[in-house]
Scaffold this motif. Structure first.
Motif, short mmCIF file in Angstrom:
data_model
loop_
_atom_site.label_atom_id
_atom_site.label_comp_id
_atom_site.label_asym_id
_atom_site.label_seq_id
_atom_site.Cartn_x
_atom_site.Cartn_y
_atom_site.Cartn_z
N ALA A 171 -28.89 1.70 70.18
CA ALA A 171 -28.34 0.82 69.35
C ALA A 171 -27.55 -0.46 70.06
O ALA A 171 -27.66 -1.40 69.61
N LEU A 172 -26.92 -0.01 71.16
CA LEU A 172 -26.16 -1.14 71.80
C LEU A 172 -27.02 -2.06 72.53
O LEU A 172 -26.78 -3.09 72.20
N LEU A 173 -28.17 -1.56 73.18
CA LEU A 173 -29.07 -2.44 73.96
C LEU A 173 -29.83 -3.49 73.08
O LEU A 173 -30.32 -4.34 73.30
N ARG A 174 -29.97 -3.09 71.55
CA ARG A 174 -30.65 -3.83 70.59
C ARG A 174 -29.82 -4.70 69.92
O ARG A 174 -30.22 -5.34 69.12
N SER A 175 -28.45 -4.81 70.40
CA SER A 175 -27.50 -5.34 69.66
C SER A 175 -27.17 -6.83 70.49
O SER A 175 -27.75 -6.80 71.46
N ASP A 176 -26.35 -7.84 70.00
CA ASP A 176 -26.09 -9.02 70.72
C ASP A 176 -25.10 -8.60 71.69
O ASP A 176 -23.97 -9.36 71.94
N TRP A 177 -25.37 -7.66 72.67
CA TRP A 177 -24.44 -7.10 73.61
C TRP A 177 -24.05 -8.09 74.51
O TRP A 177 -24.92 -9.04 75.11
N ARG A 178 -22.70 -7.89 75.10
CA ARG A 178 -22.41 -8.57 76.06
C ARG A 178 -22.02 -7.78 77.53
O ARG A 178 -21.72 -6.46 77.12
N PRO A 179 -21.79 -8.11 78.68
CA PRO A 179 -21.50 -7.26 79.62
C PRO A 179 -20.22 -6.39 79.30
O PRO A 179 -20.32 -5.11 79.73
N ARG A 180 -19.13 -6.94 78.53
CA ARG A 180 -18.16 -6.02 78.23
C ARG A 180 -18.39 -4.96 77.35
O ARG A 180 -17.79 -4.12 77.44
N ASP A 181 -19.56 -5.29 76.66
CA ASP A 181 -19.87 -3.96 75.63
C ASP A 181 -20.48 -2.99 76.39
O ASP A 181 -20.15 -1.79 76.01
N LEU A 182 -21.15 -3.23 77.44
CA LEU A 182 -21.72 -2.17 78.39
C LEU A 182 -20.57 -1.46 79.03
O LEU A 182 -20.51 -0.30 79.20
N TYR A 201 -22.58 9.97 87.81
CA TYR A 201 -21.33 9.56 87.14
C TYR A 201 -20.99 8.23 88.22
O TYR A 201 -20.49 7.18 87.59
N ARG A 202 -20.95 8.55 89.29
CA ARG A 202 -20.86 7.47 90.33
C ARG A 202 -21.65 6.51 90.57
O ARG A 202 -21.52 5.16 90.40
N ARG A 203 -23.11 6.85 90.16
CA ARG A 203 -24.31 5.75 90.19
C ARG A 203 -24.02 4.75 88.96
O ARG A 203 -24.26 3.49 89.08
N THR A 204 -23.79 5.50 87.98
CA THR A 204 -23.69 4.63 86.62
C THR A 204 -22.59 3.69 86.65
O THR A 204 -22.56 2.64 86.14
N GLY A 205 -21.53 4.12 87.45
CA GLY A 205 -20.32 3.25 87.51
C GLY A 205 -20.54 2.19 88.47
O GLY A 205 -20.06 1.09 88.08
N ARG A 206 -21.36 2.44 89.37
CA ARG A 206 -21.70 1.18 90.42
C ARG A 206 -22.68 0.14 89.53
O ARG A 206 -22.65 -1.11 89.79
N VAL A 207 -23.48 0.78 88.62
CA VAL A 207 -24.35 -0.27 87.87
C VAL A 207 -23.35 -0.98 86.86
O VAL A 207 -23.52 -2.20 86.68
N VAL A 208 -22.55 -0.43 86.13
CA VAL A 208 -21.66 -0.96 85.35
C VAL A 208 -20.74 -2.00 86.09
O VAL A 208 -20.47 -3.17 85.55
N ALA A 209 -20.25 -1.65 87.15
CA ALA A 209 -19.78 -2.78 88.04
C ALA A 209 -20.22 -3.91 88.41
O ALA A 209 -19.57 -5.19 88.62
N GLN A 210 -21.59 -4.22 88.00
CA GLN A 210 -22.19 -5.39 88.16
C GLN A 210 -22.70 -6.17 86.88
O GLN A 210 -23.07 -7.04 86.95
N ALA A 211 -21.93 -5.74 85.84
CA ALA A 211 -21.93 -6.21 84.72
C ALA A 211 -21.36 -7.73 84.74
O ALA A 211 -20.33 -7.92 85.39
N GLY A 212 -22.15 -8.63 84.30
CA GLY A 212 -21.88 -10.20 84.31
C GLY A 212 -22.13 -10.86 85.68
O GLY A 212 -22.13 -12.04 85.75
N LEU A 213 -22.78 -9.79 86.52
CA LEU A 213 -23.26 -10.43 87.66
C LEU A 213 -25.03 -10.70 87.95
O LEU A 213 -25.42 -11.24 88.58
#
Length: 317
Positions: A171-182, A201-213
């Protein structure tokens, strides 16, 4: 309370009461068609009917061949492997669901332990249904079970947890999502991920750390893969205890000695197999609400699926 979405779940039609079995009957499953039904949208599939076999019909079985198991009619020996494989491949290309429940022991839909025959003898009992195999091979991270395994309380809880998590991310990824939403989505799911796989847990954190980049497409693909991989791993008692203690640490400073000791005792009782997970989880959520611990209160770990399903009420073995 976490807002819940309605997962779309593919299901063998006979399990929801449709009369499509070989004998003209059905195999209605009480949990699927009763308890779970109000909370999901079913996508009903009967591959035998879709390849034109009709009902009632001759039973099918898997037979050994040099090229792998073949799907044949039991008495007349008609080979249906190619049309069933083609249907499975076509369905796999268009499948857009949050999980799949297959009919157990079916040579077309069975997920585990399907007999493979040579003559009258079952020479292998580790086969997989021809149709189910195409779906699973194409969607390795899709939550999949058969109705027989869902009789196990832990497997049932794990499957339901995964389909709701899958639906929330979809549902999130089908919305008009922005990096902050992820980032917000991941923040709410941290304890749930940690209960399944501390490394993920650590791997997903590293992916999210790249949000916006990175591009949305790359970010979404990587997070979907890591998130699905994490939840596919079994949440053990030890990992749950780790999460419960971690959560207790977030509210510990706001609790007096008696309440803190009570929580520690209940967590220890869960670890010893004396109480269900719902007991320490409910107490922790209560204290998170009472102390206005917003971050902890909003964790999906405490409400991974509708509470009315009561799937955490079993005492661990």
């Amino acid at each position: 309370m976490i807002d819940q979405v309605r997962p779309q779940v593919a299901v063998s039609s006979c399990l929801t009461g449709e009369p499509v079995r070989f004998n003209g009957g059905h195999s209605r499953d009480r949990f699927l068609s009763g308890e779970l039904d109000p909370y999901v949208d079913w996508v009903r599939v009967c591959p035998e009917m879709e390849i034109g076999l009709g009902t009632p019909r001759e039973t099918l079985r898997l037979e050994r061949s040099p090229d792998g198991p073949r799907l044949v009619t039991r008495n007349t020996g008609v080979d249906l492997t190619d049309p069933m494989t083609a249907l499975g491949a076509a369905r796999a290309r268009t499948l857009d669901v949050d999980g799949y429940v297959f009919k157990s022991r079916s040579p077309s839909c069975g997920v585990h332990g399907i007999p493979v025959y040579t003559g009258d003898a079952a020479v292998d009992r580790g086969g997989r249904g021809v149709f189910a195999a195409r779906i699973i091979d194409a969607h390795p991270l899709l939550p999949v079970e058969d109705e027989g395994r869902l009789n196990d309380a832990l497997l049932r809880e794990t499957f339901v947890e995964r389909i709701f998590a899958h639906a929330r991310l979809r549902a999130l990824l089908r919305s008009d999502w922005r990096p902050r939403d992820l980032v917000a989505f991941h923040s709410r799911h941290k304890m749930q991920i940690l209960a399944h796989d501390p490394t993920a847990y650590r791997r997903t954190g590293r992916v999210v750390a790249q949000a916006g980049l990175r591009s949305h497409a790359e970010l979404a693909a990587d997070y979907t893969r890591e998130f699905g991989t994490a939840l596919a791993r079994k949440a053990t008692i030890g990992r749950h205890v780790n999460v419960l203690q971690h959560c207790l640490g977030m509210v510990s400073d706001s609790l007096d000695h008696t309440r803190r000791a009570d929580l520690l005792e209940v967590i220890a009782s869960y670890q010893a197999g004396q109480v269900a997970l719902s007991v320490p989880a409910t107490l922790l959520r209560h204290h998170a609400r009472g102390e206005s611990a917003e971050y902890l209160r909003d964790q999906t770990y405490f409400s991974p699926y509708p509470e009315e399903l009561r799937l955490r009420n079993h005492v661990p073995a």
